[in-house]
Write a protein that holds these residues in place. Sequence first.
Motif, PDB file in Angstrom:
ATOM      1  N   PHE A 174      29.091 -20.511 -44.623  1.00  0.00           N
ATOM      2  CA  PHE A 174      27.614 -20.037 -44.541  1.00  0.00           C
ATOM      3  C   PHE A 174      26.854 -20.876 -45.548  1.00  0.00           C
ATOM      4  CE2 PHE A 174      23.871 -17.690 -46.161  1.00  0.00           C
ATOM      5  CZ  PHE A 174      23.217 -17.551 -45.098  1.00  0.00           C
ATOM      6  N   VAL A 175      27.462 -20.885 -46.873  1.00  0.00           N
ATOM      7  CA  VAL A 175      26.828 -21.835 -47.945  1.00  0.00           C
ATOM      8  C   VAL A 175      27.030 -23.361 -47.559  1.00  0.00           C
ATOM      9  CG1 VAL A 175      27.084 -22.304 -50.367  1.00  0.00           C
ATOM     10  CG2 VAL A 175      27.166 -20.012 -49.592  1.00  0.00           C
ATOM     11  N   ALA A 176      28.151 -23.655 -47.081  1.00  0.00           N
ATOM     12  CA  ALA A 176      28.218 -24.983 -46.465  1.00  0.00           C
ATOM     13  C   ALA A 176      27.226 -25.426 -45.684  1.00  0.00           C
ATOM     14  CB  ALA A 176      29.581 -25.360 -45.707  1.00  0.00           C
ATOM     15  N   TYR A 177      26.833 -24.706 -44.819  1.00  0.00           N
ATOM     16  CA  TYR A 177      25.545 -25.078 -43.982  1.00  0.00           C
ATOM     17  C   TYR A 177      24.365 -25.032 -44.617  1.00  0.00           C
ATOM     18  CZ  TYR A 177      21.940 -25.361 -40.784  1.00  0.00           C
ATOM     19  OH  TYR A 177      20.577 -25.679 -40.311  1.00  0.00           O
ATOM     20  N   VAL A 178      24.200 -24.091 -45.508  1.00  0.00           N
ATOM     21  CA  VAL A 178      22.873 -24.071 -46.100  1.00  0.00           C
ATOM     22  C   VAL A 178      22.601 -25.370 -47.179  1.00  0.00           C
ATOM     23  CG1 VAL A 178      21.568 -22.760 -48.213  1.00  0.00           C
ATOM     24  CG2 VAL A 178      22.827 -21.517 -45.894  1.00  0.00           C
ATOM     25  N   GLU A 179      23.846 -25.687 -47.748  1.00  0.00           N
ATOM     26  CA  GLU A 179      23.823 -26.698 -48.493  1.00  0.00           C
ATOM     27  C   GLU A 179      23.331 -27.919 -47.878  1.00  0.00           C
ATOM     28  OE1 GLU A 179      23.905 -27.880 -51.907  1.00  0.00           O
ATOM     29  OE2 GLU A 179      24.071 -25.966 -52.703  1.00  0.00           O
ATOM     30  N   TRP A 180      24.110 -28.169 -46.497  1.00  0.00           N
ATOM     31  CA  TRP A 180      23.950 -29.272 -45.773  1.00  0.00           C
ATOM     32  C   TRP A 180      22.565 -29.447 -45.219  1.00  0.00           C
ATOM     33  CZ3 TRP A 180      22.952 -30.041 -40.574  1.00  0.00           C
ATOM     34  CH2 TRP A 180      22.906 -31.271 -40.034  1.00  0.00           C
ATOM     35  N   GLY A 181      22.133 -28.212 -44.706  1.00  0.00           N
ATOM     36  CA  GLY A 181      20.700 -28.276 -44.074  1.00  0.00           C
ATOM     37  C   GLY A 181      19.702 -28.392 -45.257  1.00  0.00           C
ATOM     38  N   THR A 182      19.865 -27.873 -46.334  1.00  0.00           N
ATOM     39  CA  THR A 182      18.493 -27.892 -47.219  1.00  0.00           C
ATOM     40  C   THR A 182      18.576 -29.313 -47.739  1.00  0.00           C
ATOM     41  OG1 THR A 182      20.035 -27.221 -49.062  1.00  0.00           O
ATOM     42  CG2 THR A 182      18.637 -25.797 -48.000  1.00  0.00           C
ATOM     43  N   ARG A 183      19.777 -29.978 -48.011  1.00  0.00           N
ATOM     44  CA  ARG A 183      19.844 -31.405 -48.348  1.00  0.00           C
ATOM     45  C   ARG A 183      19.209 -32.144 -47.495  1.00  0.00           C
ATOM     46  NH1 ARG A 183      22.607 -32.211 -53.306  1.00  0.00           N
ATOM     47  NH2 ARG A 183      23.580 -30.213 -53.889  1.00  0.00           N
ATOM     48  N   LEU A 184      19.167 -32.024 -46.012  1.00  0.00           N
ATOM     49  CA  LEU A 184      18.771 -32.904 -45.082  1.00  0.00           C
ATOM     50  C   LEU A 184      17.221 -32.722 -45.051  1.00  0.00           C
ATOM     51  CD1 LEU A 184      20.186 -34.431 -42.853  1.00  0.00           C
ATOM     52  CD2 LEU A 184      19.756 -32.734 -41.209  1.00  0.00           C
ATOM     53  N   ALA A 185      16.830 -31.352 -45.373  1.00  0.00           N
ATOM     54  CA  ALA A 185      15.528 -30.947 -45.556  1.00  0.00           C
ATOM     55  C   ALA A 185      14.742 -31.781 -46.515  1.00  0.00           C
ATOM     56  CB  ALA A 185      15.120 -29.666 -45.563  1.00  0.00           C
ATOM     57  N   VAL A 186      15.354 -32.120 -47.764  1.00  0.00           N
ATOM     58  CA  VAL A 186      14.833 -32.711 -48.798  1.00  0.00           C
ATOM     59  C   VAL A 186      14.579 -34.102 -48.547  1.00  0.00           C
ATOM     60  CG1 VAL A 186      15.186 -33.578 -51.096  1.00  0.00           C
ATOM     61  CG2 VAL A 186      15.444 -31.096 -50.581  1.00  0.00           C
ATOM     62  N   MET A 227      18.812 -41.048 -41.279  1.00  0.00           N
ATOM     63  CA  MET A 227      19.866 -40.194 -41.865  1.00  0.00           C
ATOM     64  C   MET A 227      20.177 -39.490 -40.218  1.00  0.00           C
ATOM     65  SD  MET A 227      20.186 -37.876 -45.157  1.00  0.00           S
ATOM     66  CE  MET A 227      21.939 -37.223 -45.612  1.00  0.00           C
ATOM     67  N   SER A 228      21.292 -39.240 -40.055  1.00  0.00           N
ATOM     68  CA  SER A 228      21.940 -38.726 -38.754  1.00  0.00           C
ATOM     69  C   SER A 228      23.189 -38.069 -39.163  1.00  0.00           C
ATOM     70  CB  SER A 228      21.401 -39.435 -37.653  1.00  0.00           C
ATOM     71  OG  SER A 228      22.207 -40.616 -37.643  1.00  0.00           O
ATOM     72  N   ALA A 229      23.809 -37.529 -38.098  1.00  0.00           N
ATOM     73  CA  ALA A 229      25.304 -37.266 -38.041  1.00  0.00           C
ATOM     74  C   ALA A 229      26.176 -38.329 -38.001  1.00  0.00           C
ATOM     75  CB  ALA A 229      25.451 -36.330 -36.477  1.00  0.00           C
ATOM     76  N   SER A 230      27.287 -38.259 -38.355  1.00  0.00           N
ATOM     77  CA  SER A 230      28.317 -39.301 -38.465  1.00  0.00           C
ATOM     78  C   SER A 230      28.827 -39.762 -36.994  1.00  0.00           C
ATOM     79  CB  SER A 230      29.504 -38.855 -39.341  1.00  0.00           C
ATOM     80  OG  SER A 230      29.346 -38.325 -40.503  1.00  0.00           O
ATOM     81  N   PRO A 231      29.025 -40.894 -37.092  1.00  0.00           N
ATOM     82  CA  PRO A 231      29.515 -41.524 -35.601  1.00  0.00           C
ATOM     83  C   PRO A 231      30.490 -40.848 -35.074  1.00  0.00           C
ATOM     84  CG  PRO A 231      29.999 -43.138 -37.078  1.00  0.00           C
ATOM     85  CD  PRO A 231      28.856 -42.019 -37.892  1.00  0.00           C
ATOM     86  N   ALA A 232      30.831 -40.699 -34.042  1.00  0.00           N
ATOM     87  CA  ALA A 232      31.891 -39.908 -33.419  1.00  0.00           C
ATOM     88  C   ALA A 232      33.216 -40.840 -33.752  1.00  0.00           C
ATOM     89  CB  ALA A 232      31.997 -39.993 -31.773  1.00  0.00           C
ATOM     90  N   HIS A 233      34.246 -40.347 -33.774  1.00  0.00           N
ATOM     91  CA  HIS A 233      35.799 -40.907 -34.063  1.00  0.00           C
ATOM     92  C   HIS A 233      36.568 -40.933 -32.997  1.00  0.00           C
ATOM     93  CE1 HIS A 233      35.395 -38.553 -38.227  1.00  0.00           C
ATOM     94  NE2 HIS A 233      35.183 -39.664 -38.430  1.00  0.00           N
ATOM     95  N   THR A 234      37.432 -41.744 -32.903  1.00  0.00           N
ATOM     96  CA  THR A 234      38.204 -41.866 -31.862  1.00  0.00           C
ATOM     97  C   THR A 234      39.518 -41.316 -31.892  1.00  0.00           C
ATOM     98  OG1 THR A 234      38.874 -43.597 -30.143  1.00  0.00           O
ATOM     99  CG2 THR A 234      39.355 -44.104 -32.552  1.00  0.00           C
ATOM    100  N   VAL A 235      40.126 -40.866 -31.016  1.00  0.00           N
ATOM    101  CA  VAL A 235      41.430 -40.209 -31.042  1.00  0.00           C
ATOM    102  C   VAL A 235      42.488 -41.021 -30.328  1.00  0.00           C
ATOM    103  CG1 VAL A 235      42.710 -37.919 -30.325  1.00  0.00           C
ATOM    104  CG2 VAL A 235      40.287 -37.789 -31.183  1.00  0.00           C
ATOM    105  N   GLU A 236      43.405 -41.387 -31.004  1.00  0.00           N
ATOM    106  CA  GLU A 236      44.704 -42.070 -30.153  1.00  0.00           C
ATOM    107  C   GLU A 236      45.864 -40.834 -29.735  1.00  0.00           C
ATOM    108  OE1 GLU A 236      47.792 -45.576 -31.121  1.00  0.00           O
ATOM    109  OE2 GLU A 236      47.054 -44.534 -32.733  1.00  0.00           O
ATOM    110  N   TYR A 237      46.198 -41.108 -28.652  1.00  0.00           N
ATOM    111  CA  TYR A 237      47.413 -40.151 -28.283  1.00  0.00           C
ATOM    112  C   TYR A 237      48.408 -41.133 -27.911  1.00  0.00           C
ATOM    113  CZ  TYR A 237      44.147 -36.235 -27.765  1.00  0.00           C
ATOM    114  OH  TYR A 237      43.588 -35.197 -27.958  1.00  0.00           O
ATOM    115  N   ILE A 238      49.646 -41.022 -28.289  1.00  0.00           N
ATOM    116  CA  ILE A 238      50.994 -41.723 -28.287  1.00  0.00           C
ATOM    117  C   ILE A 238      52.043 -40.621 -27.663  1.00  0.00           C
ATOM    118  CG2 ILE A 238      52.660 -43.177 -29.090  1.00  0.00           C
ATOM    119  CD1 ILE A 238      50.808 -43.622 -31.373  1.00  0.00           C
ATOM    120  N   ARG A 239      52.389 -41.008 -26.431  1.00  0.00           N
ATOM    121  CA  ARG A 239      53.577 -39.913 -25.856  1.00  0.00           C
ATOM    122  C   ARG A 239      54.795 -40.479 -25.974  1.00  0.00           C
ATOM    123  NH1 ARG A 239      54.421 -39.188 -20.458  1.00  0.00           N
ATOM    124  NH2 ARG A 239      52.556 -40.587 -20.039  1.00  0.00           N
ATOM    125  N   TYR A 240      55.705 -39.710 -26.540  1.00  0.00           N
ATOM    126  CA  TYR A 240      57.106 -40.161 -26.332  1.00  0.00           C
ATOM    127  C   TYR A 240      58.028 -39.511 -25.667  1.00  0.00           C
ATOM    128  CZ  TYR A 240      56.304 -42.808 -30.864  1.00  0.00           C
ATOM    129  OH  TYR A 240      55.512 -43.560 -32.057  1.00  0.00           O
TER     130      TYR A 240
END
Length: 265
Positions: free
Chosen positions: A225-237, A1-14
């Motif tokens: 703050f709580v978002a990180y606490v939820e993420w971090g503790t679920r990773l710990a479990v 279990m790890s971080a999500s893969p990086a996304h890609t960004v498309e730029y279109i110049r008009y």
Amino acid sequence: MSASPAHTVEYIRYRVPAERAAEFLSAYARAAVPLAAAPQCVDYELARCEEDVEHFILRITWTSTKDHLEGFRSSEHFRDFFAHIRPYVENIEEMRHYAPTPVRGTGAATPTLYAWAGGAERFEKLTEVFYEKVLADDLLAPVFAGLAPEHAAHVAQWLGEVFGGPAAYSRAHGGPDGSGAHAHMVSKHLGKGITEPQRRRWVNLIQDAADEAGLPTDAEFRSAFVAYVEWGTRLAVYFSGPGAARPADQPVPAWTWGAAPPYQP
């Protein structure tokens, strides 16, 4: 279990003549509906140049380049999207995909969660109060039996770095380049067999400690703050469970404001 893969960004110049700008913007407002509905689209933004109003840049974040070219481009969402913007294809001057790099961050106009909370002193107080509660708690005390005297200080460094403070934890525990810091923290949970009731008690106690330590109580800070606490503790479990192995080296997670920016009247 790890971080999500990086996304890609498309730029279109008009480059769109000024007399067609209004219809161009209207077309993209309509095209945005199928674009937003596409599962490959993370987010998007159309910006107009202030110095040369004929220039527009469309930024689209895709789940991956492959998902864009093979998934979106073969979907009904693309057909609906393209039907609206087809008249402006001839106005495209550049269209490319870009992969993110580690060089990123927020500027001083947006305070870090670390600064908003009150810096090192506030996080040290937080962990001091928190571990007093933990060691007196019948559900969590067994998990932290034999707690090292410096543990609270290390966790204060960790939380400070996560929320945008100095990289003290990475320097101390992440190896020569700091990249092993996250794995070092996660490995502390291997074999602990943390239960869901214990995780929830941990979450509740650190919120109580945050109140007592004087961390900000505004909705924007506490939701982050709580978002990180939820993420971090679920990773710990997860990593405390059977069969979990030490993850590959990766940097300390960088947590910042969520959908709600800091409220400053």
